[in-house]
Design an enzyme around this catalytic site. Structure first.
Site, PDB file in Angstrom:
ATOM      1  N   TRP A 476       0.840  -1.334   0.003  1.00 40.80           N
ATOM      2  CA  TRP A 476       0.097   0.033  -0.191  1.00 40.80           C
ATOM      3  C   TRP A 476       0.827   1.409   0.024  1.00 40.80           C
ATOM      4  CZ3 TRP A 476      -5.521   0.081   1.842  1.00 40.80           C
ATOM      5  CH2 TRP A 476      -6.095   1.430   1.782  1.00 40.80           C
ATOM      6  N   ASP A 477       0.801   1.865  -1.198  1.00 39.96           N
ATOM      7  CA  ASP A 477       1.855   2.960  -1.275  1.00 39.96           C
ATOM      8  C   ASP A 477       1.287   4.270  -1.035  1.00 39.96           C
ATOM      9  OD1 ASP A 477       4.281   4.233  -1.952  1.00 39.96           O
ATOM     10  OD2 ASP A 477       4.749   3.095  -3.617  1.00 39.96           O
ATOM     11  N   ASN A 479       2.689   8.138  -2.140  1.00 43.32           N
ATOM     12  CA  ASN A 479       3.842   8.922  -2.666  1.00 43.32           C
ATOM     13  C   ASN A 479       3.843  10.302  -2.778  1.00 43.32           C
ATOM     14  OD1 ASN A 479       5.457   6.665  -3.286  1.00 43.32           O
ATOM     15  ND2 ASN A 479       4.525   5.991  -4.958  1.00 43.32           N
ATOM     16  N   ASP A 547      13.208   3.628   0.313  1.00 43.97           N
ATOM     17  CA  ASP A 547      13.483   3.184  -1.080  1.00 43.97           C
ATOM     18  C   ASP A 547      15.031   3.330  -1.434  1.00 43.97           C
ATOM     19  OD1 ASP A 547      11.029   3.398  -2.275  1.00 43.97           O
ATOM     20  OD2 ASP A 547      10.913   5.248  -2.892  1.00 43.97           O
TER      21      ASP A 547
END
Ligand code: GLA
Length: 727
Positions: A476-477, A479, A547
């Protein structure tokens, strides 16, 4: 245990005491720290003796000798006698902003208080947990505050949340309602906060308290890469293993403030809660508002002691669901292997090679839907792109399942691209303010989760995808940070509620999903680790830590994250070299040895590895399956931290002390450097332990002489497993 005696409340955990008392109608905080067996008459503890403080408000009318600046206040309000940073302020119908909360009663109950609609720590049947509600009321405005404390005796933690109630017949606007605020009667502390940026999240910073306010915060709508809702106050000479340390954490995923005000009289006011910036919560008569939950812990065993309390509490009583207790699957993710450039064949080939290494879950990342081939467009249009995936998600998932692997999918459910069918159909579904052009972030807009129809759209999207059961995992991103935060619904009075209502909307969706799909593993993500917080952990037992997948950078990021959050919560992947974020090349062994302590995954095309590296991967996956129980449920001792050293050493020890894993990493080899002898912690002194090659050592040898770390070359790592020899 909670004791009320002689106007004093004594909240005791196994090793700590938290003492409050009612004095002159006010609720004061008298002590927080190492456990005290018996509280004396509170007169002895009152902070009112000392020289007269000129110019400050008097406590008692007609007596100018004692001022409110002497008082250590629990849940201070703005505008009446306390003139330091308040926990609470409201604007009332007459335009005034003054509140004076006075003690109006208490209630002690067994079990845990749970803030409605919000994530929180919970108690299980045999836990020794009790709760205290203290009621405070303002006689004039009829605003009331219920301070709800829960005491986790065995976990050595205290949680709290405040409920504000409008007991008047007129509406008022809450402008600030923090979750925790009290005064510690000393201020010679250092403060640790976890700060960073994208790809270097949660770097611990430590500095001595100065007079005035020092705080971290977020106004990005999400927790942020930059600051985290955590801080510690510690003795100036406290280190990993010794010294007194207080830790504070907010279980929340939106705008927060977390800080300390050191006053002129050696008092440190600690506070944490929702950021008051653009927070205006209209409370109609009879309505109430509940703050997020704050957790406080105290340890006299240094920073490591504090971390271990948070870790155990969070992995056992904040995370929930089937994946709390079982080993989670080792995954392979295609993001760094393909970015947007993939098709079914490519994904299947990645999955097949991964299967050879006994990797268990294939996760398809961004780019599988709509017309998305890059960082613009299609968010919100959650239909498979049949150019890439002619058999859709279902067809691909079935093929992956046929390999004997589970299938997982990336989603960014809170977003909408301007160029999407969803946006064309519902241009007012995004957060925006009429007349202002919304600022894009990664070319995208944020959906307005305060709206029921938007939340229903997201839930039904998941129902469509998860209903058939071929998807076992969701990444579940989220951004982008939020800007122009406004809603097309609710009118002017609702706009000050949007930030927080968004978070409540998010929690509502997540609660729905984890209940409806209990066997799906959810992993949180936000441009890497921008939403690494206790709120998300209540729904998703693991979060993509950063990341940045470079092994050396990860040593620092995982170290900082572990100050508050357990390794079991950290998604940790091995990626290709040179690394895509910093272009460093590290050996496969070190990349694996760094990731193996978290939730292990791979984020590269294993088909491109040579035989030696592929064998290394196979060994890592095998070792992980054997050892993850200790990494994820054992205690962590940070024996050598990477900051300020050319190496890092972590020890994980199982609860029964039968298995001890020592992970050591050389960041920079140094010719001619002396060896470091690193003493292990927490072992059974009289027990014998054997390492993998069968060499035996006594517990007291390992704890007093230690293990050797040699700085022979860059990026060398070792994992040594000591097992207790049964006598
Ligand atoms: C974010 C995530 C990455 C990846 C990309 C996809 O940056 O943190 O892991 O999923 O989005 O766009």
């Amino acid at each position: 245990m909670i004791i009320f005696n002689n106007n004093a409340f004594h909240l005791c955990t196994k090793n700590t005491s938290y003492i409050m008392a009612v004095f002159g109608g006010r609720l004061l905080n008298l002590y927080y720290g190492k456990r005290i067996s018996r509280v004396p008459d509170i007169e002895q503890m009152l902070p009112i003796s000392g020289p007269r403080i000129f110019s400050c408000p008097d406590i008692n009318e007609g007596d100018i000798s004692v001022s409110t600046d002497n008082l250590t206040v629990e849940y201070p309000t703005f505008g009446s006698a306390d003139l330091r940073t308040p926990a609470f302020s409201a604007r009332y119908a007459d335009g005034s902003e003054v509140t004076r909360f006075e003690y109006a009663g208490y209630e002690i109950t067994e079990g845990k208080y749970r803030p409605e609609g919000l994530p929180s720590v919970y108690a299980e049947e045999n836990d020794t947990v009790s709760s205290l509600k203290i009621i405070l009321e303002d006689r004039v405005s009829k605003a009331a505050a219920e301070l709800n404390f829960s005491v986790f005796e065995d976990y050595d933690a205290i949680t709290r949340s405040v409920k504000i109630i409008n007991k008047s017949d007129k509406a008022f606007d809450i402008e600030k309602a923090l979750s925790l605020c009290f005064d510690l009667r000393r201020s010679d502390f250092d403060m640790i906060t976890l700060n960073g940026a994208w790809a270097r999240e949660r770097m611990p910073e430590r500095m001595p308290l100065r007079i005035g306010v020092q705080q971290v915060e977020s106004m990005r709508g999400i927790t942020s890469h930059h600051e985290n809702p955590f801080f510690a106050l510690l003795d100036r000479n406290a280190d990993e293993n010794s010294g007194e340390v207080y830790g504070f954490n907010l279980i929340y995923s939106g705008n927060f403030v977390a800080g300390v005000q050191r006053d002129s009289y050696n008092v440190a006011r600690a506070y944490i809660g929702i950021n008051p910036q653009n927070f205006v919560w209209r409370l109609e008569p009879g309505e109430s508002f509940v703050t997020p939950e704050a957790v406080s812990v105290f340890s006299d065993s240094g920073i490591g002691g504090m971390s271990r309390i948070f870790h155990k509490l969070y992995r056992e009583r904040l995370c929930r669901g089937v994946y709390r207790d079982i080993r989670r699957p080792v995954l392979i993710n295609n993001w760094e292997a393909t970015y947007f450039d993939f098709n079914e064949e490519k994904i299947l080939s990645i999955a097949k090679t991964a299967k050879q290494a006994d990797i268990e879950l294939m996760v398809l990342d961004d780019g599988w839907f709509g017309k998305r081939n890059g960082e613009s467009g299609s968010l919100g249009d959650w239909v498979p792109n049949t150019d890439k995936l002619p058999n859709g998600i279902k067809g691909l998932a079935e093929k992956v399942n046929a390999l004997g692997m589970k299938f997982g999918l990336w989603m960014e459910p809170e977003m909408v691209s301007p160029d999407s069918d969803l946006n064309r159909a519902h241009p007012d579904w995004c957060l925006h303010i009429g007349g202002r052009t919304p600022t894009l972030g990664r070319n995208q807009l944020v959906l307005d989760l305060t709206r029921k129809e938007v939340r229903e759209y997201i839930k039904s999207t998941f129902d469509r995808l998860l209903g058939d059961g071929y998807i076992s995992y969701i990444k579940w991103d989220m951004n982008r940070s939020m800007t122009e935060v406004g809603s097309a619904v609710g009118g002017a009075a609702a706009q000050g509620k949007v930030y927080h209502s968004y978070v409540l909307g998010l929690y509502e969706i997540m609660e729905y999903l984890v209940n409806r799909y209990p066997n799906v593993l959810f992993e949180g993500c936000s441009g890497g680790g921008a939403r690494f917080d206790g709120g998300i952990l209540h729904y998703m037992p693991q979060i993509w830590t950063s990341d940045d997948t470079d092994a050396v950078e990860r040593l620092y990021i995982q170290y900082g994250t572990s100050i508050c959050y357990p390794y079991s919560a950290m998604g940790a992947h091995v990626s290709a070299v040179p690394n895509h974020q910093v272009w460093r090349t590290t050996p496969m062994k070190m990349r694996g040895d760094v990731s193996i302590c978290g939730q292990l995954g791979y984020e590269l095309d294993l088909g491109k590895l040579d035989e030696a590296d592929m064998n290394c991967v196979k060994e890592q996956v095998k070792a992980y399956k054997e050892l993850s129980e200790v990494f994820h449920n054992g205690d962590l001792y940070r024996l050598l931290v990477p900051v300020g050293n050319n190496a890092a050493v972590n020890e994980f020890i199982s609860n029964d002390k039968n298995t001890v894993i020592v992970c050591s990493y050389i960041i920079k080899g140094t010719p001619g450097a002396p060896h470091d002898y690193i003493k292990l912690k927490g072992l059974e002194a009289g027990a014998d332990y054997a390492d993998q090659s069968g060499r035996a050592f006594s517990g007291d040898y390992l704890m007093n002489f230690g293990v050797t770390v040699s700085y022979t070359s860059d990026h060398k790592s070792d994992i040594t497993v000591f097992k207790r020899i049964k006598k």
